[in-house]
Each structure stands twice: as C-alpha cells, then as structure tokens.
Design an enzyme around this catalytic site. Structure first.
Site, short mmCIF file in Angstrom:
data_model
loop_
_atom_site.label_atom_id
_atom_site.label_comp_id
_atom_site.label_asym_id
_atom_site.label_seq_id
_atom_site.Cartn_x
_atom_site.Cartn_y
_atom_site.Cartn_z
CG ASP A 29 -1.85 1.21 1.27
OD1 ASP A 29 -2.43 1.52 0.22
OD2 ASP A 29 -1.97 1.87 2.32
CB SER A 30 0.26 4.77 -0.73
OG SER A 30 -0.92 4.94 0.04
N GLY A 62 -2.91 8.98 -4.19
CA GLY A 62 -4.20 9.31 -4.78
C GLY A 62 -4.28 10.58 -5.59
CB CYS A 92 -3.04 0.36 -2.57
SG CYS A 92 -3.05 2.07 -3.14
CG ASN A 93 -9.45 0.68 -3.02
OD1 ASN A 93 -10.38 0.00 -3.41
ND2 ASN A 93 -9.08 0.68 -1.75
CB THR A 94 -4.61 4.60 -5.58
OG1 THR A 94 -5.47 5.18 -4.60
CG2 THR A 94 -4.15 5.63 -6.55
CB CYS A 203 -9.35 4.80 -0.03
SG CYS A 203 -7.72 5.22 0.61
CB THR A 204 -6.81 -0.05 1.98
OG1 THR A 204 -5.66 0.65 1.47
CG2 THR A 204 -7.27 -1.08 0.96
CG HIS A 205 -5.04 5.22 3.95
ND1 HIS A 205 -4.46 4.62 2.86
CD2 HIS A 205 -4.02 5.73 4.68
CE1 HIS A 205 -3.15 4.76 2.93
NE2 HIS A 205 -2.85 5.44 4.02
N1 DGL Z 1 -4.74 3.27 0.56
C1 DGL Z 1 -4.76 3.65 -0.78
C2 DGL Z 1 -5.99 3.29 -1.53
O1 DGL Z 1 -6.61 2.30 -1.19
C3 DGL Z 1 -4.00 4.83 -1.27
C4 DGL Z 1 -4.19 6.11 -0.60
C5 DGL Z 1 -3.25 7.17 -1.15
O2 DGL Z 1 -2.04 6.96 -1.05
O3 DGL Z 1 -3.74 8.19 -1.65
O4 DGL Z 1 -6.36 3.93 -2.47
#
Ligand code: DGL
Length: 284
Positions: A29-30, A62, A92-94, A203-205
C-alpha cells in the site's frame, strides 16, 4: 536465499544449518491503509507469513499521475518478488485501479487486488440498487468501481466521490480526533440526498475513519470495507493453487516502510492489536 520453483518454500542457510519456511504473502500500500486488509488476513489465515510494504515516504498516491502510481507499484512488487513471495496483494485501491491488470501479466505469482472484492460485497449488500463509492482522486477518475459494478450488474446506480483529505488524516494518526468529524461529515453528506443504501470505502485507509463516516450517514447506509472479502479471495486463491501454508509453527511477519517508522508502528499496533517491528527499506 533460495526460492523453490513455485515460490512456496524458501530455503536459507544459517551457519551450517539449513532452514526452510513457507514463502510469505506480499502486501503493499502507499502507507498504513493496507493494514486494514492485513488485519483480516491475520483473522482468516493466521498461519500465513506476511511481508508488508508501505510506501509512506511517497504517500499519498491518490493525487499523483497514474504513470507515477504505476511505476511505484511495480518498484514495490519487484522488491516483494525479490523476497520470494508466493502471492502479492495490492491492498491499495489506487494501485489496483492503475496496475492490477498489467501486474497479473508481469509477475509469475498470483496477484489479488481490492476493487473486485469490494464491488462484489457492495452488490450483495444493496437492497435499493443505489451504491456510493468514496476513494482517492485517481481511483474515482479511473471509474474502476463503476466499471466493475456495472460489468457484474448493469442495472445498478453507482456514484463515486473523491475524498482527498482522508488519507493525510489517517497517515497523521488523527483517525480518532474529534476535530476531524466536520471534514468527514462534509465530505460524505451528498450521499444522503443520493439515497444510496451502500457506500464502498474505496480506499484501504478509510476503514480507520469508519465510525465517523457511519455516524455521519446513519444506520440506513451500510459501509463496505473490502478487506474481509479480499482476505477471502486470498485464501481461496492459495487453496486452489495448493499454496496454503501447511506448517503450524507461529507465523512470521515483516513490515517495511519507505519513510518514518514511529507513526506506522503506532497505527499498526493499534489496528492489529499487537506489537510490530518496522524496518525502513528505500526503493528509489
Ligand atoms: N490506501 C490507498 C488506496 O486504497 C492509497 C491512498 C493514497 O495513497 O492516496 O487507495
């Protein structure tokens, strides 16, 4: 280190001794967001070893150019492959939106993303056929969720919205801070008028802000966190390919980041409910 032909067994020489252990699952992930997926993996497949890479020095992804997200994702995946992983989870979705399809061609190990599992969970949860998605700008602009949901069921209504402020809040460890509620509330309020009954945390965050989002939208909107469904996919793929760890010894995990260790360690400890040791590994 010698990695066996199917990336299942890693053999290491420790002095005169040869030690063999089951290859890890690489997760990336990021930043801290992918830990929401790791937490579910720990619950569903606790015997599996995990090596996690959080690109905290270059987070957030993102708002970056898609080409940059692609390059960073492959740098991390190359690193994970060098560690002998047997599978990679793009938590990470992105990065999933930008690089999943290409990654599946590029790497010899199975690669699992988070967008299909999240879409599936939302489709089975909606009663009125109206689904909202929140995510980063890159994810929403890619329309990856809209395309995936409509591919599975073209009769559904799907609307996405980027919430650019959420990731920096979570990375800063402010998920529980009451002052954050106003930002969260303002960001998701359009979905009330939209009458969605399901909102995907794309977004996984975002699961780290789940209680605030739930408070803002109320009980009529079910929140979908793709972590649970993703961990189920991981387990299914491992089992189909005969890659499950059959060893009953205590699992061994590694957490690597490109930036500061302390904040990651604190969020990790809180979220995973265990002490984690974090190493700094620079890739660029
Ligand atoms: N956690 C990430 C996601 O699922 C990336 C968030 C980011 O770095 O902007 O998209």
């Amino acid at each position: 280190v010698f990695v066996s032909y199917v990336n299942v067994l890693v053999v290491r020489w420790k002095g005169d001794e040869i030690v063999t252990f089951c290859a890890s699952i690489g997760v990336l992930d990021s930043g801290v967001g992918g830990l929401t997926v790791v937490r579910e993996m720990f619950r569903q497949i606790p015997q599996e070893n995990v090596i996690y890479y959080g690109d905290t020095a270059r987070c957030p992804y993102g708002q970056r150019e898609p080409e940059e997200v692609r390059r960073f994702t492959f740098e991390i995946m190359d690193f994970l492959m060098e560690q002998g992983v047997k599978m990679i989870v793009i938590a990470c979705n992105t990065a999933t939106a930008i690089a999943l399809n290409e990654a599946r061609v590029r790497y010899s190990v199975p690669v699992v993303g988070v967008i299909t599992p999240g879409s599936r969970a939302a489709i089975s949860a909606t009663a009125n056929g109206r689904i909202g998605v929140i995510g980063t700008e890159v994810t929403i602009r890619s329309e990856a969720y809209v395309k995936e949901i409509l591919r599975i069921n073209p009769d559904l209504y799907v609307r996405g919205k980027a919430c650019a402020e959420f990731v920096p809040i979570v990375e800063a460890g402010l998920s529980d801070d009451p002052s954050v509620y106003r930002i969260v509330d303002e960001s998701v309020q359009d979905f009330r008028a939209d009458e969605v009954d399901v909102l995907i945390l794309g977004c996984t965050h975002y699961p780290l802000l789940q209680s605030m989002i739930a408070r803002s939208l109320g009980p009529c909107v079910q929140l979908i966190n793709s972590a649970e469904e993703t961990a189920r996919d991981v387990s299914a793929v491992l089992s189909e390919r005969g890659l499950l760890n059959q060893n009953n010894s205590q699992a061994n995990h590694r957490f690597c980041v490109s930036g500061h260790l302390e904040r990651f360690e604190a969020v990790g400890r809180e979220w995973l409910q265990r002490h984690i040791t974090v190493e700094c590994v620079k890739l660029d």
